[in-house]
Design an enzyme around this catalytic site. Structure first.
Site, PDB file in Angstrom:
ATOM      1  N   LYS A   1       8.558  -5.375 -12.022  1.00 12.88           N
ATOM      2  CA  LYS A   1       9.415  -5.885 -13.112  1.00 12.88           C
ATOM      3  C   LYS A   1      10.521  -6.791 -12.587  1.00 12.88           C
ATOM      4  CE  LYS A   1      11.934  -1.844 -12.243  1.00 12.88           C
ATOM      5  NZ  LYS A   1      11.112  -1.056 -11.406  1.00 12.88           N
TER       6      LYS A   1
ATOM      7  N   LYS B   1      13.335  -4.431 -17.279  1.00 12.47           N
ATOM      8  CA  LYS B   1      12.169  -4.168 -18.136  1.00 12.47           C
ATOM      9  C   LYS B   1      12.367  -4.791 -19.523  1.00 12.47           C
ATOM     10  CE  LYS B   1      10.898   0.118 -15.803  1.00 12.47           C
ATOM     11  NZ  LYS B   1      11.190   1.563 -15.741  1.00 12.47           N
TER      12      LYS B   1
ATOM     13  N   VAL C   1       6.231  -2.824 -17.061  1.00 10.27           N
ATOM     14  CA  VAL C   1       7.119  -2.158 -18.012  1.00 10.27           C
ATOM     15  C   VAL C   1       6.323  -1.123 -18.801  1.00 10.27           C
ATOM     16  CG1 VAL C   1       6.896  -4.164 -19.536  1.00 10.27           C
ATOM     17  CG2 VAL C   1       8.671  -2.523 -19.981  1.00 10.27           C
TER      18      VAL C   1
ATOM     19  N   GLY D   1      10.904  14.887  -8.072  1.00 14.41           N
ATOM     20  CA  GLY D   1      10.262  13.602  -7.784  1.00 14.41           C
ATOM     21  C   GLY D   1      10.426  12.582  -8.893  1.00 14.41           C
TER      22      GLY D   1
ATOM     23  N   PHE E   1       0.848  -1.190   0.000  1.00 16.37           N
ATOM     24  CA  PHE E   1       0.000   0.000   0.000  1.00 16.37           C
ATOM     25  C   PHE E   1       0.886   1.243   0.000  1.00 16.37           C
ATOM     26  CE2 PHE E   1      -3.273   2.987   1.129  1.00 16.37           C
ATOM     27  CZ  PHE E   1      -4.413   2.448   0.570  1.00 16.37           C
TER      28      PHE E   1
HETATM   29  N1  LIG Z   1       5.888   4.081  -8.306  1.00  7.98           N
HETATM   30  C1  LIG Z   1       5.663   3.970  -9.604  1.00  7.98           C
HETATM   31  O1  LIG Z   1       5.400   4.948 -10.315  1.00  7.98           O
HETATM   32  C2  LIG Z   1       5.702   2.607 -10.263  1.00  7.98           C
HETATM   33  C3  LIG Z   1       5.418   2.473 -11.644  1.00  7.98           C
HETATM   34  C4  LIG Z   1       5.412   1.223 -12.233  1.00  7.98           C
HETATM   35  C5  LIG Z   1       5.694   0.110 -11.466  1.00  7.98           C
HETATM   36  N2  LIG Z   1       5.976   0.263 -10.130  1.00  7.98           N
HETATM   37  C6  LIG Z   1       6.258  -0.947  -9.360  1.00  7.98           C
HETATM   38  O2  LIG Z   1       5.229  -1.107  -8.378  1.00  7.98           O
HETATM   39  C7  LIG Z   1       5.782  -1.711  -7.213  1.00  7.98           C
HETATM   40  C8  LIG Z   1       5.453  -0.843  -5.991  1.00  7.98           C
HETATM   41  O3  LIG Z   1       6.036   0.425  -6.162  1.00  7.98           O
HETATM   42  P1  LIG Z   1       5.704   1.623  -5.132  1.00  7.98           P
HETATM   43  O4  LIG Z   1       6.345   2.833  -5.720  1.00  7.98           O
HETATM   44  O5  LIG Z   1       4.251   1.643  -4.817  1.00  7.98           O
HETATM   45  O6  LIG Z   1       6.529   1.138  -3.841  1.00  7.98           O
HETATM   46  P2  LIG Z   1       6.437   1.722  -2.333  1.00  7.98           P
HETATM   47  O7  LIG Z   1       5.838   3.071  -2.355  1.00  7.98           O
HETATM   48  O8  LIG Z   1       7.770   1.530  -1.747  1.00  7.98           O
HETATM   49  O9  LIG Z   1       5.392   0.739  -1.613  1.00  7.98           O
HETATM   50  C9  LIG Z   1       5.715  -0.576  -1.258  1.00  7.98           C
HETATM   51  C10 LIG Z   1       4.597  -1.116  -0.357  1.00  7.98           C
HETATM   52  O10 LIG Z   1       4.885  -2.490  -0.099  1.00  7.98           O
HETATM   53  C11 LIG Z   1       4.922  -2.699   1.302  1.00  7.98           C
HETATM   54  N3  LIG Z   1       5.975  -3.657   1.623  1.00  7.98           N
HETATM   55  C12 LIG Z   1       7.247  -3.650   1.167  1.00  7.98           C
HETATM   56  N4  LIG Z   1       7.919  -4.695   1.709  1.00  7.98           N
HETATM   57  C13 LIG Z   1       7.052  -5.352   2.488  1.00  7.98           C
HETATM   58  C14 LIG Z   1       7.133  -6.498   3.316  1.00  7.98           C
HETATM   59  N5  LIG Z   1       8.287  -7.166   3.463  1.00  7.98           N
HETATM   60  N6  LIG Z   1       6.026  -6.908   3.995  1.00  7.98           N
HETATM   61  C15 LIG Z   1       4.856  -6.227   3.877  1.00  7.98           C
HETATM   62  N7  LIG Z   1       4.713  -5.114   3.104  1.00  7.98           N
HETATM   63  C16 LIG Z   1       5.789  -4.691   2.429  1.00  7.98           C
HETATM   64  C17 LIG Z   1       5.239  -1.350   1.922  1.00  7.98           C
HETATM   65  O11 LIG Z   1       4.794  -1.369   3.257  1.00  7.98           O
HETATM   66  P3  LIG Z   1       4.828  -0.032   4.191  1.00  7.98           P
HETATM   67  O12 LIG Z   1       3.615   0.754   3.752  1.00  7.98           O
HETATM   68  O13 LIG Z   1       4.703  -0.543   5.571  1.00  7.98           O
HETATM   69  O14 LIG Z   1       6.101   0.659   3.889  1.00  7.98           O
HETATM   70  C18 LIG Z   1       4.477  -0.413   0.999  1.00  7.98           C
HETATM   71  O15 LIG Z   1       3.131  -0.335   1.392  1.00  7.98           O
HETATM   72  C19 LIG Z   1       7.283  -1.890  -7.494  1.00  7.98           C
HETATM   73  O16 LIG Z   1       7.508  -3.179  -7.983  1.00  7.98           O
HETATM   74  C20 LIG Z   1       7.559  -0.864  -8.576  1.00  7.98           C
HETATM   75  O17 LIG Z   1       8.658  -1.218  -9.395  1.00  7.98           O
HETATM   76  C21 LIG Z   1       5.981   1.473  -9.510  1.00  7.98           C
END
Ligand SMILES: NC(=O)c1ccc[n+]([C@@H]2O[C@H](COP(=O)([O-])OP(=O)(O)OC[C@H]3O[C@@H](n4cnc5c(N)ncnc54)[C@H](OP(=O)(O)O)[C@@H]3O)[C@@H](O)[C@H]2O)c1
Length: 431
Positions: free
Chosen positions: A112, A212, A139, A194, A28
């Site tokens: 990815k 990717k 990707v 950002g 989340f």
């Molecule tokens: N951000 C983007 O624009 C984007 C775009 C395309 C793809 N993605 C992909 O989407 C995925 C998520 O990205 P994000 O930016 O949303 O990451 P993020 O903001 O770091 O969120 C990660 C979430 O996973 C939870 N988490 C991580 N490790 C955990 C564990 N061991 N046990 C339980 N919960 C855990 C975290 O918990 P906490 O809330 O407690 O920290 C957080 O809620 C990644 O694979 C990323 O490559 C992201």
């Protein structure tokens, strides 16, 4: 904020007529929160609801109406209709996704790294259990072209993919090129806006783009290439003067990822490359991503747009969920299982080369003779000099295999201590 360690219960009773699909979120963070927000708004809220979300530390999040859990098993009973994995990284994402698939629950992921490293294992579990595993948001998440191609076997019959898959490095090189900044200054600006994480190592060294590219080769080439075997160069090898000189030579340096399987074995490369201005990716600036698909003898097709961002990623993830929960169970003909590819020798190309010659440098003719003795022929050369680069020379070569170029540059280094930075030149396949 509800924090559950017990099985998650639905908040309101549903009848068959009103039943919305229950979707569990793994993660989340940025994307997970965007998925929940989008799912709570029309038109998605009439089709599904977020039943709960796995996080590490519930105290950090306060999602209205989404129960948070810290133990994934709390999400399995009652079983959700689908799982969205947006944890990131390899573990516990791999174990959680396998857990869902083994329970017969379809999974959509935006991760990815997970697919690039464990795609085989996860897709085998998906097939064994007869449930879908979708990973198109992993990707170029903001350009939902893969879903379209999934239903178009002729349109996706391509044998080469070239893309700008990492927005951070494209933003940095755009700034260096336009504003003559150095890479650390441009990276600071990316962080301020950002567009870059505090630790941008995987963006700059090509790791992110290689993962990717591995996913794209799997989807479009039906072959599995582990990201570690993709030849990779980071943009850190570049100097601002390289980008200025590229412009003098009538081109631009871009952070590309490219793979070609037209001859059978896969050749692939991630790193900065010189593109002539006619190349379809040459004009792509800032954080924009693009993918250029081609096959010999046919015009290429280019898809471009935002590569990432929580909101566009959430839309792609939810489209995948809605589609796989739809009446037809989603698309056919998009086989995820892919045999391990044989890897081809890196292909011949022309090269953009910077030579830092140092004191006692040989003259231009001697350099040309030495390179020529290895079969490396110079097409253009420039030595702008000036106080900043008195001993720097740039050359464009005629096409030559990378091994020959490396041997020639090593010999040059031995003879005069010269250091070199070489980038492949990608031609416009339509030209
Ligand atoms: N951000 C983007 O624009 C984007 C775009 C395309 C793809 N993605 C992909 O989407 C995925 C998520 O990205 P994000 O930016 O949303 O990451 P993020 O903001 O770091 O969120 C990660 C979430 O996973 C939870 N988490 C991580 N490790 C955990 C564990 N061991 N046990 C339980 N919960 C855990 C975290 O918990 P906490 O809330 O407690 O920290 C957080 O809620 C990644 O694979 C990323 O490559 C992201």
């Amino acid at each position: 904020m509800p924090v559950l360690t017990e099985p998650v219960a639905l908040e309101e009773p549903v009848t068959p007529a009103t039943r919305r699909a229950r979707v569990a979120l793994l993660g989340f963070g940025q994307v997970g929160a965007a998925v929940a927000a989008r799912a709570a708004a029309p038109p998605v809220n009439t089709r599904l609801q977020i039943a709960g979300a796995l996080v590490r530390d519930p105290a950090r999040r306060s999602p209205p109406g989404v129960p948070l859990v810290t133990d994934v098993s709390a999400l399995w009973d009652p079983a959700p209709d689908a799982v969205i994995e947006v944890l990131g990284g390899l573990e516990p994402a791999r174990t959680c996704v396998l857990g869902a698939l083994e329970r017969g629950i379809p999974v959509v992921t935006a991760n990815k790294s997970l697919i690039a490293h464990h795609g085989d294992e996860l897709l085998a579990a998906s097939r064994r259990n007869g449930v879908a595993l979708r990973y198109e948001a992993s990707v170029v998440a903001g350009v939902p072209f893969l879903g379209t191609l999934a239903r178009r076997p002729l349109a996706r019959d391509v044998s080469q993919v070239t893309g700008i898959l990492n927005g951070t490095s494209n933003f940095v090189l755009t700034r260096v090129s336009r504003n003559h900044e150095d890479i650390p200054t441009a990276l600071d600006e990316a962080r301020r806006l950002g567009f870059a994480e505090a630790d941008a190592t995987k963006d700059l060294d090509g790791t992110d783009a290689a993962e990717k590219l591995s996913v794209l080769i799997r989807l479009l080439g039906h072959r599995f290439v582990h990201p570690s075997v993709i030849a990779r160069t980071g943009i850190g090898c570049l100097q601002p003067a390289d980008l200025q000189q590229a412009s003098e030579f009538g081109g631009v340096i871009k952070p590309v990822a490219t793979a070609d399987w037209s001859a059978g074995p896969v050749t692939s490369f991630v790193g900065p490359a010189f593109l002539p201005l006619t190349h379809p990716l040459a004009s792509l600036e800032g954080v924009t991503n693009a993918v250029c698909l081609s096959r010999p003898g046919h015009a290429h097709v280019v898809f471009s747009g935002p590569g990432a961002g929580p909101h566009v990623t959430a839309a792609t993830v939810l489209d995948d969920v809605l589609e796989l929960l739809g009446e037809d169970g989603g698309r056919t003909g998009w086989s995820g299982l892919a045999p391990r590819a044989s890897i081809g020798a890196p292909s011949e190309s022309a090269w953009f080369v910077r030579l830092d010659l140092g004191a006692g440098a040989p003259d231009q003719r001697d350099v040309a003779d030495l390179l020529g003795s290895f079969g490396v022929w110079i097409a253009r050369t420039a030595s702008p000099g000036g106080i900043h680069h008195p001993l720097t020379r740039w050359i464009l070569t005629h096409p030559v295999a990378p091994a020959r170029l490396s041997a020639a540059l090593e010999a040059l280094a031995l003879s005069c201590g010269c250091r070199a930075c070489s980038l492949p030149i990608l031609e416009d396949s339509n030209a």
